[in-house]
Design a protein around this motif. Structure first.
Motif, short mmCIF file in Angstrom:
data_model
loop_
_atom_site.label_atom_id
_atom_site.label_comp_id
_atom_site.label_asym_id
_atom_site.label_seq_id
_atom_site.Cartn_x
_atom_site.Cartn_y
_atom_site.Cartn_z
N VAL A 116 31.11 41.76 37.47
CA VAL A 116 31.41 42.54 36.26
C VAL A 116 30.09 42.79 35.54
O VAL A 116 29.09 42.12 35.78
N ARG A 130 40.37 44.16 31.13
CA ARG A 130 40.70 44.39 32.54
C ARG A 130 42.00 43.68 32.92
O ARG A 130 42.42 43.73 34.08
N SER A 131 42.60 42.99 31.93
CA SER A 131 43.77 42.14 32.19
C SER A 131 43.50 41.22 33.37
O SER A 131 44.35 41.00 34.24
N ALA A 132 42.29 40.66 33.40
CA ALA A 132 41.88 39.79 34.50
C ALA A 132 42.81 38.59 34.59
O ALA A 132 43.09 37.93 33.58
N TRP A 187 37.17 40.26 29.32
CA TRP A 187 38.03 40.25 30.51
C TRP A 187 39.45 40.69 30.20
O TRP A 187 40.16 41.18 31.09
N ARG A 203 36.57 49.85 25.61
CA ARG A 203 35.84 48.61 25.83
C ARG A 203 36.19 47.51 24.83
O ARG A 203 35.55 46.47 24.78
N GLU A 216 31.23 42.44 28.27
CA GLU A 216 32.59 42.88 28.61
C GLU A 216 33.58 41.84 28.13
O GLU A 216 33.25 40.68 27.89
N PRO A 264 42.44 51.20 28.20
CA PRO A 264 41.51 50.57 29.15
C PRO A 264 41.27 51.37 30.42
O PRO A 264 40.17 51.34 30.97
N ASP A 265 42.29 52.10 30.87
CA ASP A 265 42.14 52.85 32.13
C ASP A 265 41.69 54.29 31.90
O ASP A 265 41.66 55.08 32.84
#
Length: 981
Positions: A26, A35-37, A32, A353, A30, A559-560
């Motif tokens: 990554v 990104r729904s990590a 996380w 972001r 950032e 986010p996307d």
């Protein structure tokens, strides 16, 4: 060495888990959660915590993100190596080469670690492990998304063993003398224990160089020891009763001159020198231009630390502004003048972001605010990136710098827990030490919505002692009583005050501090009605000096990058507060909403005014609303608005107008000629920038000011024949739906305010069922009386006299009678729908942007022409939008033909692709169905917007309180085929 860029990342279930998600690359900074990590999603709550635990317990589910990177490091030799983490959202643990280095729990201030003793020359592994939750989470309960990760830049830098540890620069300006002064205190590291005066500082400022000694350590004073030597008579070293000296000095009692002449008697007095390891420099009578938000003049100060050989061992550079902030009685003064705070609250938020904000994004946000005449920012609710304050210094903003302290969920309990006392005071003190050299910072804020308790008084006392050059404020100290809380707030800074409360404060003899609202003009959805009314009070009543709009930007996330903004609950986050974070005057991408254009107009640096007699004589009055600047940085052009469009512009030549002054100027001759035309509606002044700046090129519009001309509304023609069909209906090739009564609008967020107690839903007007219809025809008209039953049984009577004009257009004489028990309505009007094939709307009325009667100070009277698809305002949660008020003529056109609406009085029109039912059927704007028809509302009355979700409701003058409404309007329908034939 910048360490932004690629890092390895792994998400673990907890800080004790040995493994987690697969390692991935990554780019830092950032979050996380963006990104729904590992399934860890953004989560929005306003007041409640996003988990069930109570302070200080750490939630049982506490994921930890691990960032790891290998860094090649040269031997630092005799320098120290510092790891800088700009901000970590969560609880940060740092390890180097698998060795623990340190921790940090403040999500919005930098954490720095000396890693010299943990690295070796060559490759080294740095690990940043961030646990999402900690005990500190309970004082970071702000109204925003919960995220986790590294939100600001990471870097490595080296410093010498002996170095400048901190430099404080107090750059003062005396408005009475027009001269500046400077006091500089440099603290060093590595010299505090030295008894030798070996180092100096060299300071360069205003083209001159100065030198000051770094103070050595001095021997601690002690009482002289008694002696056993009795071989000689000892001399008298101390006067009689000298033990009284300390208390007498403390009591400011006169000391005998023989005491002061005896150094042995005054051993307890501190040396007249800077503390050991510090160097101090004071400069006076400096010829320097002052700093203000309107004239942000900065000077460079260079500080160098010199060793005994005059070699430079360390260096620091600062951009400072000479200015003085004082409170005198009920006025906050900058450079001796009372300022008005035209401010906004600003969160770090980016739709793509999260809270990772680039310098380019900061500059774009600030530039937009400057172009909208905003002059102040409250950093709600935490310290911003230092780059942000650098830009505020340079562009010119007054900043309320707010500490990262909010315990909203447990506000009344946590603040009294001694566990949090040192943490809260430390957060405030670290902010002050970091930011005190910024001229833009004019006030320190102790935090937000954390009740009121001992930590606030303690932090305020610390701040006042360390930085007496700025006031301190805290809303919690005055929340329940504006005349109290002096220990923690030098300013009365309430949230969402009513207009009556502001008037009361201004006239109350107990009022002894300036009142500057920390939050007002709540702007959720289609809102911000009554904004101009606030400013009528701020500009006319003593003690009131403006405030900070809630807030600048919506917090919607995308986010996307699909263009589909999301709010609380859209990620499956529970519990959540839904759309409450959509309360900006600009959308999440920093596109202004109509409310922001209203703000721009109210905040205009220029006002134009004239009586009809003055206009007839060709004169207008110009007032300079600024505090420090004249009109040299502005141009003012004027034009006349006509019923057929605007006339040409002409430069308004005027002498320079001093701040706060008003002058009369003569309009250019071409403008006078146009004013005499029968079609003239108003004189418009366009205020623009005169020169290029960092925030706008020359020629950028800053505001429109207008003086309306007395105009008579046109009379509608007389009826010549009955209109419509025998049953009272209307049929036309251009109509997909004939004109019918409409009393409902798609509820705004303010309409659904808890304080309104579902007032509008209780009316039942969201559904009207015709239960009786009677049609009577006469020689020139047809009278249709319809009785409607609302959803809960109340009846509404509608009488329409329908006829035809000589040109074949429809004439409508409308009367609506509402239930006697009703007292507040949303709209009274008609709605019809046109078939596909209309794409433009032109109207005479207020525009060009959306406006309502309580939010149209900045809207202009004129003729406007826009694509129909550009009229709607895409509030993310669909609701009433796009209305224009004061309209006397509306023309819709396209390949299908023309539809023209004229009225016997100014009305409210709304032209949209979507019906009220469409808007209320979905949760997001992007879910609205595509339509090619055109829905047209013509309202004789339409309720204002207000700010009732949190603050004053729509003012009485802008509510619909009558039970009987009458009006007359005309509808011309011309199909393209008819026109061609």
């Amino acid at each position: 060495m910048a360490l932004d860029g690629p890092w390895l990342f792994q998400l673990r279930e907890s800080d004790t888990a040995r493994g987690g998600t697969p390692w991935e690359t990554v780019d830092l900074p950032e979050l996380w959660t963006m990104r729904s990590a590992g399934g860890d999603i953004p989560h929005y709550t306003n007041v409640p915590m996003p988990f069930p635990e109570a302070f200080p317990d750490i939630p049982s589910r506490n994921p930890m993100g691990v960032y790891r990177r290998e860094v090649y490091i040269d031997d630092p030799a005799d320098r120290r190596l510092i790891l800088h983490v700009g901000a970590a959202e969560g609880y940060l643990r740092v390890a180097v080469n698998d060795q623990p280095v340190g921790t940090s729990g403040d999500s919005h201030l930098a954490a720095e670690f000396d890693i010299t003793d943990f690295v070796t020359a060559g490759p080294n592994t740095i690990e940043l492990a961030v646990s999402k939750w900690s005990a500190a989470t309970y004082i970071e309960d702000q109204d925003q998304w919960w995220h986790a990760g590294i939100s600001r830049s990471v870097s490595l830098y080296t410093v010498p063993e002996v170095r400048l540890q901190d430099v404080r620069v107090d750059a003062d300006f005396d408005a009475d003398t027009g001269l500046g002064s400077l006091r500089l205190v440099a603290q060093t590291s590595g010299l505090r224990g030295s008894y030798e005066a070996s180092h100096r500082i060299r300071v360069r400022v205003l083209g001159t160089e100065y030198v000051a000694q770094v103070s050595p350590r001095f021997a601690s004073p002690t009482m002289p020891k008694p002696s056993r030597d009795r071989s000689v008579r000892p001399p008298q070293r101390l006067p009689d009763d000298y033990m009284d000296a300390l208390s007498m000095a403390a009591a400011d009692a006169p000391l005998p001159p023989e005491w002061r002449a005896n150094p042995d008697a005054m051993w307890w007095l501190a040396p007249d020198a800077a503390p050991p390891g510090d160097a101090e420099l004071e400069l006076t009578e400096l010829d320097v231009a002052p700093w203000s938000a309107e004239t942000p003049h900065l000077e460079t100060v260079v500080v160098e630390l010199l060793d005994e050989d005059d070699a430079v061992v360390d260096r620091a550079e600062y951009r400072v502004g000479f200015r003085r902030v004082r409170i005198v009685a009920k006025d906050l003064l900058v450079n001796g003048r009372r300022i008005l705070i035209q401010g906004v609250n600003r969160h770090d938020t980016d739709p793509h972001r999260g809270r990772v904000i680039t310098r380019d994004r900061m500059l774009a946000e600030l530039s937009l605010l400057k172009r909208c005449n905003v002059n102040a920012i409250r950093t709600s609710h935490y310290p911003n990136d230092p780059q942000f304050l650098d830009l505020c210094d340079e562009l010119g903003f007054y900043v309320v710098d707010e500490a990262d302290v909010e315990s909203h969920a447990f506000a009344s309990a946590l603040i009294d827990d001694p566990l949090y006392l040192p943490e809260i005071v430390e957060r405030v003190s670290r902010m002050v030490i970091r930011d005190r050299n910024h001229p833009c910072v004019i006030t320190w804020s102790l935090g937000n919505e954390s009740g009121y308790g001992p930590p606030h008084d303690a932090a305020a006392a610390w701040v006042r002692r360390v930085d007496p050059t700025r006031p301190v404020q805290y809303e919690g100290a005055v929340a329940s009583a504006w005349y109290s809380g002096h220990a923690a707030s030098d300013i009365v800074c309430p949230m969402y005050p009513s207009f009556a409360s502001l008037r009361a404060y201004a006239s109350d003899p107990r009022a002894d501090r300036p009142l500057i609202t920390c939050e007002y003009a709540y702007s959720q959805g289609n809102s911000t009605g009554g904004f101009a009314q606030y400013w009528e009070l701020f500009e006319s009543l003593p003690g009131l000096q403006g405030g900070f709009i809630w807030e600048y930007l919506d917090h919607a996330l995308d986010p996307d990058r699909s263009g589909r903004g999301r709010f609380g609950g859209d990620f499956g986050d529970e519990p959540n507060n839904g759309v409450t974070l959509l309360n900006g005057i600009a959308f999440a991408d920093a596109t202004p909403k109509p409310a922001m254009l209203e703000v721009r107009g109210v905040f205009s640096p220029v006002r134009i005014a004239a009586t009809p007699e003055e206009l007839h004589a060709g004169r207008v009055r110009l007032r300079n609303r600024q505090t420090f600047a004249d009109f040299d940085a502005l141009t003012i052009h004027v034009r006349v608005e006509h019923r057929d469009g605007p006339g040409p512009e002409a430069l308004l030549v005027s002498p320079s107008v001093s701040p706060g002054r008003e002058i009369a100027v003569t309009l250019p001759d071409p403008i006078l000629d146009e004013l005499r035309a029968d079609t003239a509606l108003a004189v418009t002044a366009v205020v623009r920038t005169a020169t290029d700046t960092l925030w706008a090129p020359a020629g950028t519009e800053l505001s429109f000011e207008q003086v309306e001309l007395p105009t008579a509304h046109g009379r509608l023609p007389q009826a010549t024949a009955p209109g419509g069909c025998d049953d009272g209906s209307i049929s036309d090739a251009l109509l997909a739906g004939a004109p019918r009564l409409e009393l409902w609008r798609a509820l705004t967020d303010n309409d659904m305010s808890a304080a309104l107690d579902q007032r509008f839903v209780r009316s039942g007007f969201f559904r009207l069922d015709a239960v009786e219809t009677d049609v009577q025809s006469g020689p020139t008209s047809r009278t249709i009386r319809t009785l409607y039953r609302a959803a809960f049984g109340d009846t509404v009577e509608h009488t329409r006299i329908l006829s035809l004009a000589p040109n074949g257009s429809y004439l409508f004489d409308e009367e609506v009678v509402l239930p006697e028990a009703s007292h507040d309505h949303l709209r009274i009007g008609m709605v019809f729908e046109l078939v596909a094939g209309f794409d433009r709307a032109a109207w005479i009325g207020y525009g060009p942007w959306e406006n309502y009667t309580d939010r149209r100070t900045a809207a202009m009277l004129g003729r406007w022409d826009l694509p129909i698809d550009d009229l709607a305002v895409p509030y993310l949660r669909p609701q009433e939008n796009g209305t224009r008020s004061g309209v006397t003529r509306l023309e819709l056109s396209g390949e299908a033909g023309r539809a023209i609406v004229t009225c016997d009085r100014p009305v409210h029109v709304n032209v949209s692709r979507h019906s009220v039912a469409d808007l209320e059927s979905v949760d997001h704007w992007w879910e609205l169905p595509a339509r090619d028809g055109t829905v047209v509302h013509v309202d004789v009355a339409h309720r204002g917007m207000g700010t009732g979700r949190l603050g004053p409701d729509t003012g009485i003058a802008h509510r619909l309180t009558q039970t009987r409404y009458r009006w007359r309007w005309q509808l011309m329908l011309e199909s393209a085929t008819t026109e061609e034939s």
